[in-house]
Design a protein around this motif. Structure first.
Motif, PDB file in Angstrom:
ATOM      1  N   THR A 144      -8.362   5.014   5.849  1.00 33.79           N
ATOM      2  CA  THR A 144      -8.544   6.000   6.921  1.00 33.79           C
ATOM      3  C   THR A 144      -8.946   7.359   6.345  1.00 33.79           C
ATOM      4  O   THR A 144      -8.861   7.593   5.129  1.00 33.79           O
ATOM      5  N   SER A 182       0.814  -1.222   0.000  1.00 35.38           N
ATOM      6  CA  SER A 182       0.000   0.000   0.000  1.00 35.38           C
ATOM      7  C   SER A 182       0.842   1.264   0.000  1.00 35.38           C
ATOM      8  O   SER A 182       0.330   2.355  -0.226  1.00 35.38           O
ATOM      9  N   THR A 225      -3.490  -5.020   0.473  1.00 35.19           N
ATOM     10  CA  THR A 225      -4.185  -4.864   1.749  1.00 35.19           C
ATOM     11  C   THR A 225      -3.726  -3.551   2.356  1.00 35.19           C
ATOM     12  O   THR A 225      -2.520  -3.268   2.402  1.00 35.19           O
ATOM     13  N   ALA A 226      -4.677  -2.740   2.803  1.00 36.19           N
ATOM     14  CA  ALA A 226      -4.329  -1.410   3.299  1.00 36.19           C
ATOM     15  C   ALA A 226      -5.292  -0.985   4.393  1.00 36.19           C
ATOM     16  O   ALA A 226      -6.423  -1.483   4.492  1.00 36.19           O
ATOM     17  N   ASP A 227      -4.822  -0.036   5.215  1.00 38.28           N
ATOM     18  CA  ASP A 227      -5.682   0.600   6.221  1.00 38.28           C
ATOM     19  C   ASP A 227      -6.376   1.787   5.563  1.00 38.28           C
ATOM     20  O   ASP A 227      -5.717   2.746   5.139  1.00 38.28           O
ATOM     21  N   VAL A 234      -7.494  -9.027   5.979  1.00 37.29           N
ATOM     22  CA  VAL A 234      -6.385  -9.446   5.124  1.00 37.29           C
ATOM     23  C   VAL A 234      -6.840 -10.693   4.361  1.00 37.29           C
ATOM     24  O   VAL A 234      -6.970 -11.773   4.941  1.00 37.29           O
ATOM     25  N   TYR A 275     -13.270  -6.973   3.687  1.00 35.42           N
ATOM     26  CA  TYR A 275     -12.695  -6.534   4.957  1.00 35.42           C
ATOM     27  C   TYR A 275     -11.636  -7.533   5.425  1.00 35.42           C
ATOM     28  O   TYR A 275     -11.785  -8.747   5.259  1.00 35.42           O
ATOM     29  N   THR A 332      -9.155  -2.084   7.971  1.00 34.64           N
ATOM     30  CA  THR A 332      -8.221  -2.754   7.080  1.00 34.64           C
ATOM     31  C   THR A 332      -9.017  -3.529   6.042  1.00 34.64           C
ATOM     32  O   THR A 332      -9.907  -4.306   6.384  1.00 34.64           O
ATOM     33  N   SER A 353      -8.897  -5.500   1.902  1.00 35.29           N
ATOM     34  CA  SER A 353      -8.139  -6.034   0.774  1.00 35.29           C
ATOM     35  C   SER A 353      -8.849  -5.628  -0.511  1.00 35.29           C
ATOM     36  O   SER A 353     -10.085  -5.677  -0.584  1.00 35.29           O
ATOM     37  N   ALA A 355      -5.814   4.991   1.373  1.00 37.25           N
ATOM     38  CA  ALA A 355      -5.473   3.589   1.620  1.00 37.25           C
ATOM     39  C   ALA A 355      -3.958   3.498   1.481  1.00 37.25           C
ATOM     40  O   ALA A 355      -3.451   3.330   0.373  1.00 37.25           O
TER      41      ALA A 355
END
Length: 342
Positions: free
Chosen positions: A65, A46, A61-63, A253, A251, A223, A225, A156
């Motif tokens: 926010t 990411s 895969t990322a957070d 990983v 949602y 988090t 994907s 992300a």
């Protein structure tokens, strides 16, 4: 009535065939899309954004926010969230109609309708203009409306998160508001804090028709994907050579193999749902077409029931045979191995 039923039955019977044909074509095209995407997808991190991956189908895969604080414009409720939703319920009358049909000698039916009324919370207005008993009246409009707010700047990792993916984030959770003084809203009286939200009315324990409950939900940063096409520092749907579209979000990983497997399973489920819908339409159509036989036999009441049951069974069996034949005759591609006919 039976003659009208024959016409309606013919329409249902005929429509079932193009529905089944369209569904099989859609299913095969989707399988080809997913097979191409599974072979083309590459995993990336990411952060940072790597320009060499531009226009490629990527998995990461990322957070997700945001730094924004969303605020309801009426109640001034605030939350640092991806989405903020205002939910409204209004207390209203609802009508229940019970229909009883009594068959007479010769096939004639007598219909008796009974009407009952009860109060219930509903998230939409129930029109009382067509109620049988005009004494039961509901409000004509809602003084408060539903509302969903969405953050404008969402990230992300190092990527900007697009609206097309934000729309897929719908894991709403209840936002519990602390007990506090009631907001002052112009044109609306008797607002009190209640059950983590608000109540508009005199007493929440004994609500009256027209009283309103308000509560809020949010989609929190999470988090996720993603499988999508990287476009500079954001994402968009990936279009395959056959014109199919790939844009996935789950949602947690999740590996790209599992995401494509889930997409295949969803495609299979939708395919069978539409197949069964076509089968049901064909069966009902044939039953309506054969209905006059049971009406004629109703000269002897029990004979009419027997003929009706037999006609229903025959219609079902014929519909199954026609459905299977229609499906199997369509396949000329290897993708058929993933569906019904091998």
């Amino acid at each position: 009535g039976a003659l009208k039923g024959i016409l309606f039955g013919l329409i249902l019977f005929i429509i079932a065939f193009p529905l089944l044909i369209w569904n099989e074509g859609r299913a095969v095209d989707r399988i080809k899309t997913l097979e191409e995407g599974s072979g083309a997808a590459i995993h990336i991190e990411s952060t940072p954004v790597i320009s060499a991956n531009n226009q490629k189908l990527v998995h990461l895969t990322a957070d997700v926010t945001t730094i924004e604080t969303l605020e309801d414009p009426v109640f001034k409720v605030q939350a640092n969230a991806i989405k903020l939703k205002r939910n409204i319920q209004i207390y209203q009358w609802k009508e229940k109609v019970t229909t009883i049909k009594e068959k007479q000698l010769g096939g004639e039916e007598t219909t008796i309708k009974e009407y009952s009324y009860s109060k219930a919370w509903s998230d939409h207005l129930i029109s009382s203009s067509n109620f049988k008993d005009s004494r039961y009246r509901n409000p004509d409009n809602m003084p408060l409306k539903k509302l969903t707010l969405r953050a404008k700047k969402i990230t992300a990792g190092a990527f900007d998160f697009p609206d097309t993916l934000t729309q897929k984030m719908n894991d709403f959770k209840r936002l519990e508001l602390p007990s506090q003084s009631s907001p002052n809203i112009q044109g609306i009286e008797n607002i009190i804090s209640y059950a983590g939200g608000y109540f508009v009315g005199d007493n929440p324990k004994t609500p009256r028709v027209g009283d309103i409950k308000v509560h809020f939900e949010i989609v929190e940063p999470a988090t996720v994907s993603i499988i999508a096409q990287q476009t500079t520092n954001t994402f968009q749907p990936y279009i395959t050579t056959g014109g199919g579209e790939i844009l996935f979000l789950e949602y947690g990983v999740v590996s790209h193999e599992k995401m494509f497997k889930s997409a295949l399973e969803s495609n299979s489920l939708l395919t069978w749902v539409i197949r069964i819908t076509g089968l049901i339409m064909m069966t009902i159509g044939l039953i309506l077409i054969l209905k006059p036989l049971s009406i004629i036999a109703d000269v002897i009441p029990i004979l009419g029931d027997i003929v009706g049951a037999g006609a229903g069974l025959i219609a079902f069996l014929v519909a199954i045979v026609l459905t299977v034949i229609t499906i199997c005759l369509l396949y000329t591609s290897d993708a058929a191995d993933d569906l019904l006919c091998v």
